[in-house]
Design a protein around this motif. Structure first.
Motif, mmCIF file in Angstrom:
data_model
loop_
_atom_site.group_PDB
_atom_site.id
_atom_site.type_symbol
_atom_site.label_atom_id
_atom_site.label_comp_id
_atom_site.label_asym_id
_atom_site.label_seq_id
_atom_site.Cartn_x
_atom_site.Cartn_y
_atom_site.Cartn_z
ATOM 1 N N ALA A 149 81.060 -24.602 132.195
ATOM 2 C CA ALA A 149 80.801 -24.082 133.397
ATOM 3 C C ALA A 149 79.582 -23.247 133.530
ATOM 4 N N ALA A 150 79.104 -22.383 132.576
ATOM 5 C CA ALA A 150 77.737 -21.636 132.918
ATOM 6 C C ALA A 150 76.819 -22.659 133.197
ATOM 7 N N ILE A 151 76.636 -23.576 132.294
ATOM 8 C CA ILE A 151 75.227 -24.262 132.421
ATOM 9 C C ILE A 151 75.281 -25.238 133.556
ATOM 10 N N ASN A 152 76.547 -25.565 134.262
ATOM 11 C CA ASN A 152 76.642 -26.212 135.390
ATOM 12 C C ASN A 152 76.405 -25.475 136.529
ATOM 13 N N ALA A 359 83.317 -19.042 117.896
ATOM 14 C CA ALA A 359 83.433 -19.402 119.429
ATOM 15 C C ALA A 359 82.062 -19.132 119.929
ATOM 16 N N GLY A 360 81.144 -18.188 119.475
ATOM 17 C CA GLY A 360 79.809 -18.158 119.938
ATOM 18 C C GLY A 360 79.135 -19.156 119.859
ATOM 19 N N SER A 361 79.363 -19.949 118.491
ATOM 20 C CA SER A 361 78.421 -21.002 118.432
ATOM 21 C C SER A 361 78.815 -22.305 119.276
ATOM 22 N N THR A 362 80.202 -22.228 119.338
ATOM 23 C CA THR A 362 80.562 -23.491 119.925
ATOM 24 C C THR A 362 80.310 -23.296 121.508
ATOM 25 N N LEU A 363 80.281 -22.043 122.073
ATOM 26 C CA LEU A 363 79.864 -21.881 123.486
ATOM 27 C C LEU A 363 78.354 -22.527 123.681
ATOM 28 N N TYR A 364 77.659 -21.877 122.729
ATOM 29 C CA TYR A 364 76.207 -22.288 122.912
ATOM 30 C C TYR A 364 76.126 -23.687 122.698
ATOM 31 N N LEU A 365 76.750 -24.525 121.827
ATOM 32 C CA LEU A 365 76.749 -25.850 121.971
ATOM 33 C C LEU A 365 76.700 -26.526 123.055
ATOM 34 N N ALA A 366 77.937 -26.057 123.847
ATOM 35 C CA ALA A 366 78.284 -26.838 125.199
ATOM 36 C C ALA A 366 77.173 -26.453 126.066
ATOM 37 N N GLU A 384 83.223 -37.260 131.858
ATOM 38 C CA GLU A 384 81.974 -37.614 130.710
ATOM 39 C C GLU A 384 81.751 -35.808 129.859
ATOM 40 N N GLN A 385 81.879 -35.174 130.770
ATOM 41 C CA GLN A 385 81.479 -33.537 130.106
ATOM 42 C C GLN A 385 83.055 -33.363 129.228
ATOM 43 N N VAL A 386 84.054 -33.639 129.809
ATOM 44 C CA VAL A 386 85.143 -33.346 128.893
ATOM 45 C C VAL A 386 85.049 -34.071 127.752
ATOM 46 N N PHE A 387 84.491 -35.239 127.820
ATOM 47 C CA PHE A 387 84.399 -36.002 126.485
ATOM 48 C C PHE A 387 83.422 -35.759 125.511
#
Length: 471
Positions: A149-152, A359-366, A384-387
């Motif tokens: 959501a943040a990067i979108n 969680a911090g790493s996974t958030l940044y990966l997204a 596609e983003q869900v995938f």
């Protein structure tokens, strides 16, 4: 391994910090003058002086992170001053890319197997293990969704236009008929491998992850005698790949510097604006995660907020300063025991969280994955983003504790979703700045998970006086 700054004598630290601050200031001043149209001579002289000071500081500090940062700036300057020469440096970054790609499949295979089968079956760890894993998956999934959501919202990657020379593959693709739209049933079919060797050879990392999970579940159901040889092999393979990664990362400054020089040689200073937006997006998303997700969990678990924040202050500070979750592990475990969490819960939840709850790493990966897609001009649908989030949710579990794990997971994601690799190298230049914040969030999240599971089990030792400090 590179010497950390905390191992240096106080005087050496002071001089190194002074050289670093002056060098960064001079480089920023030269860049500002160049942006506002000053003659090339003065900005170039400031940049050269800045790089000289930073090189001296890097030699004194002997930190790989510092050398990567220095290489990013040196590549930036080389790309601006000698764009024709910079075009011939791509092979250096391609070497780095190949070395990283060869790590991905065996590393994820080995770490997922040891992470799941290493604990034995879930019945062996009882309710604590099951509740911990449920909590880990819910929180990290929320972190991934928040990152998307943040990067979108910021659309930071849309300003990063890839050089035409790096897009030859796109030209070939343009001459071929467009691919059929991605359908959910085709995607689900594709994630299950029909040949694990073929999946690893083609870097189909999602298929490797699915095989590793199923294999680990089957392995955990064997007796200890039959499970031990395969588990020992997987653990040895994982440790060998960790060492392999460490060796490859010594080449990282050359790969990052060459990639930056090559890209800036085509685009000029415009590459800095998307990176600044990415940096701000990542920090804003991490802060939002702390306030909107972790803080309400603290309140819902009825934890004494001031005492809990006081307990996690030291491990979080260590994690932020060193950018290493492992450095804060002893302090985190000790602090949680002092907070009132029983030792048996601390001993399981925090180590398990280092594989399943960063969680911090996974958030940044997204954030970084969608940034790469935006830079490539790919307008991904929500499906596609869900995938992509689902892929990250699996692959990020296996390499969460690996040095420079973001690069490994991003390259795995890029291979799965056919994303370009050039923006990933540019991201690595500022990754060291983001790493501090996301590592601190990782440690805070694991400490909170420990306290929440203890509360869930009604084993959190909090006196009435402590409970009154909740607000």
């Amino acid at each position: 391994m590179p010497q950390d700054i905390r191992d240096s004598p106080p005087k050496k630290i002071s001089l190194t910090v002074a050289l670093s601050v002056v060098g960064v200031t001079l480089f920023a001043l030269g860049s500002a003058l160049q942006i506002f149209g000053a003659s090339h001579t003065l900005p170039a002289a400031l940049h050269d002086m800045a790089l000289l000071l930073l090189a001296i500081a890097a030699v004194r500090q002997r930190s790989l992170t510092f050398w990567i940062f220095f290489a990013m700036l040196a590549g930036l300057e080389l790309g601006i001053d000698r764009p024709q020469f910079a075009e011939h440096l791509r092979f250096l970054s391609d070497i780095f890319l190949r070395l990283i790609k060869v790590i991905v499949a065996p590393l994820i295979l080995a770490t997922l197997i040891t992470g799941i089968a290493g604990h034995g079956n879930l019945r062996g760890v009882g309710r604590i293990g099951l509740k911990s894993l449920i909590y880990f998956e819910v929180v990290t999934t929320i972190a991934l969704v928040l990152g998307v959501a943040a990067i979108n919202l910021s659309r930071a990657g849309e300003g990063l236009v890839l050089p035409a020379a790096t897009s030859s593959a796109q030209g070939v693709a343009a001459a071929t008929p467009p691919a059929a739209p991605l359908r959910w049933d085709d995607f689900l079919l594709h994630i299950f491998p029909d040949n694990i060797v073929k999946a690893a050879a083609e870097n189909q990392i999602l298929q490797v992850a699915v095989f590793a999970i199923l294999f680990a579940i089957a392995l955990s159901q064997l007796s200890e005698t039959k499970r031990a040889p395969i588990l020992n092999f997987a653990e040895s393979l994982a440790q060998a790949m960790f060492k392999f990664t460490n060796i490859v990362m010594y080449y990282a400054p050359i790969g990052v510097g060459a990639a930056m020089a090559y890209t800036v040689g085509h685009m000029g200073m415009t590459v800095l604006l998307p990176l600044a937006k990415l940096l701000l997006t990542a920090y804003a998303a991490l802060l939002t995660f702390l306030l909107v997700v972790l803080l309400p969990i603290m309140i819902l678990a009825r934890l004494p907020l001031r005492r809990f924040l006081s307990a996690i202050a030291e491990p979080a500070t260590i994690a932020f300063a060193t950018s290493t979750s492992e450095a804060a592990l002893p302090s985190a475990m000790e602090s949680m025991e002092a907070f009132g969490v029983p030792r048996q819960i601390v001993a399981f939840v925090i180590p398990a969280g280092y594989s399943f709850n960063l969680a911090g790493s996974t958030l940044y990966l997204a954030v970084a994955s969608i940034f790469v897609a935006q830079a490539a001009g790919m307008h991904m649908s929500w499906l596609e983003q869900v995938f992509m989030v689902f892929t990250l949710m699996l692959t990020s579990k296996g390499v969460a504790g690996v040095p420079r794990a973001v690069l490994v997971v991003l390259l795995a994601t890029a291979a799965t979703f056919r994303l370009p690799t050039e923006p990933i190298f540019i991201i690595l230049g500022i990754d060291t700045l983001i790493d501090m914040a996301r590592t601190a969030v990782n440690v805070i999240g694991n400490c909170l998970a420990c306290a929440v599971v203890a509360r869930w089990e009604n084993e959190l030792s909090i006196t009435q006086e402590m409970a009154e400090q909740t607000l």
